[in-house]
Write an enzyme that holds these catalytic residues in place. Sequence first.
Site, mmCIF file in Angstrom:
data_model
loop_
_atom_site.group_PDB
_atom_site.id
_atom_site.type_symbol
_atom_site.label_atom_id
_atom_site.label_comp_id
_atom_site.label_asym_id
_atom_site.label_seq_id
_atom_site.Cartn_x
_atom_site.Cartn_y
_atom_site.Cartn_z
ATOM 1 N N LEU A 266 -16.793 12.512 21.291
ATOM 2 C CA LEU A 266 -17.546 12.940 22.479
ATOM 3 C C LEU A 266 -18.028 11.760 23.314
ATOM 4 O O LEU A 266 -19.024 11.873 24.035
ATOM 5 C CB LEU A 266 -18.752 13.782 22.034
ATOM 6 C CG LEU A 266 -18.443 15.032 21.207
ATOM 7 C CD1 LEU A 266 -19.721 15.678 20.704
ATOM 8 C CD2 LEU A 266 -17.638 16.019 22.042
ATOM 9 N N THR B 136 -10.471 1.970 26.527
ATOM 10 C CA THR B 136 -9.090 2.017 26.047
ATOM 11 C C THR B 136 -9.028 1.779 24.535
ATOM 12 O O THR B 136 -9.646 0.842 24.027
ATOM 13 C CB THR B 136 -8.230 0.934 26.759
ATOM 14 O OG1 THR B 136 -8.382 1.098 28.159
ATOM 15 C CG2 THR B 136 -6.757 1.057 26.381
ATOM 16 N N ALA B 137 -8.296 2.632 23.844
ATOM 17 C CA ALA B 137 -8.031 2.528 22.402
ATOM 18 C C ALA B 137 -9.216 2.908 21.519
ATOM 19 O O ALA B 137 -9.107 2.832 20.293
ATOM 20 C CB ALA B 137 -7.523 1.127 22.004
ATOM 21 N N ALA B 138 -10.317 3.338 22.125
ATOM 22 C CA ALA B 138 -11.474 3.725 21.297
ATOM 23 C C ALA B 138 -11.102 4.918 20.409
ATOM 24 O O ALA B 138 -11.433 4.945 19.219
ATOM 25 C CB ALA B 138 -12.669 4.056 22.174
ATOM 26 N N ASN C 294 -17.075 6.143 14.023
ATOM 27 C CA ASN C 294 -17.953 6.108 15.191
ATOM 28 C C ASN C 294 -18.474 4.684 15.424
ATOM 29 O O ASN C 294 -18.566 4.213 16.562
ATOM 30 C CB ASN C 294 -19.127 7.066 14.918
ATOM 31 C CG ASN C 294 -19.881 7.437 16.150
ATOM 32 O OD1 ASN C 294 -19.297 7.533 17.230
ATOM 33 N ND2 ASN C 294 -21.175 7.642 16.002
ATOM 34 N N SER D 27 -9.295 -5.260 21.628
ATOM 35 C CA SER D 27 -10.701 -4.829 21.508
ATOM 36 C C SER D 27 -11.076 -4.402 20.087
ATOM 37 O O SER D 27 -12.229 -4.068 19.817
ATOM 38 C CB SER D 27 -10.953 -3.652 22.461
ATOM 39 O OG SER D 27 -10.270 -2.504 21.995
#
Length: 304
Positions: free
Chosen positions: A221, A249-251, A277, A292
């Site tokens: 979320l 990006t890529a999280a 998380n 990252s």
Amino acid sequence: MDKLLIVGSLNMDMVADVDHTPLTGETILTREITLIPGGKGANQAYAAGKLKADVTMFGAVGEDGYGNTLLENLAKAGVHVENVIKRKHTATGMAFITVNKEGDNSIVVISGANATMSVEDIDLGRKLIESADIVLLQMEIPVETVCYTAKLAKSLGKTVILDPAPVPDSFPAELYRYIDIIKPNETELYRLTGMNPAENRMEEAAGWIRERGVGNVLVTLGEQGAYLDSELFGIVRIPAITVQAVDTTAAGDAFTAAAAVKLAEGKDLCEAASFANRVASIVVTRKGAQSSIPTLEEVLAESF
Ligand code: RIB
């Protein structure tokens, strides 16, 4: 520790920082473009490698410089890349990404070699699935290949995790039956269910997917943490971690991989989601896709 297998895409990302995401018909200027290893599959593999998992990547690149760079980057993170196919006369996948001042991105993927990943390739790579414990999939290779892989993995008793991004126009209903854990973001959740995001029917939407045969629906979320509807734990909310996001990006890829790593270590899904998380909260504070992703030491050193 259980073994992870990632079946999916590898892209070279071409990233442009922009003041705002271009509107339809609008032309905007930026000074430069940065090349960063990416691809939803490869990002998962890279993250799992950085978090010290035993992880293998299976996908396809072209016989070109970008393909070699992507494989070298994964290998540096400890990912087994020997089985990635180097497809002749095909370009490695690419992604054009704009990142705006709020850190939100907009992505166009040019599939290249990713689009050539076929059911026959999966049959040839069957041993990889047989020797894995957890199989991670996303939707940047052909849908029928994803479905075939999930079905095969499930029939072999593996844990199957799907990040349904990007959600295809036609998501095969059959696929739900082969998935143990699905990890959409909120937009993808509503896209899968056909519900109106404005109505904010999270519980109903996750329940809709559960009814179709998925044991666990884990929804990221963004700034609000994550939501889990699980066959074992019921509904669990994973609290948000407040950070200053510069690039998301890529999280999601790192989140899925981090959860899988913890499951491979024998942790339960709640613990896995909570760790994921934390990892994703670091990813959004840094620029780019694989650039990252933190090491395990960096995650453990964070005070949140
Ligand atoms: O999820 C982020 C990824 O999506 C990028 O690395 C890009 O390659 C696209 O696949």
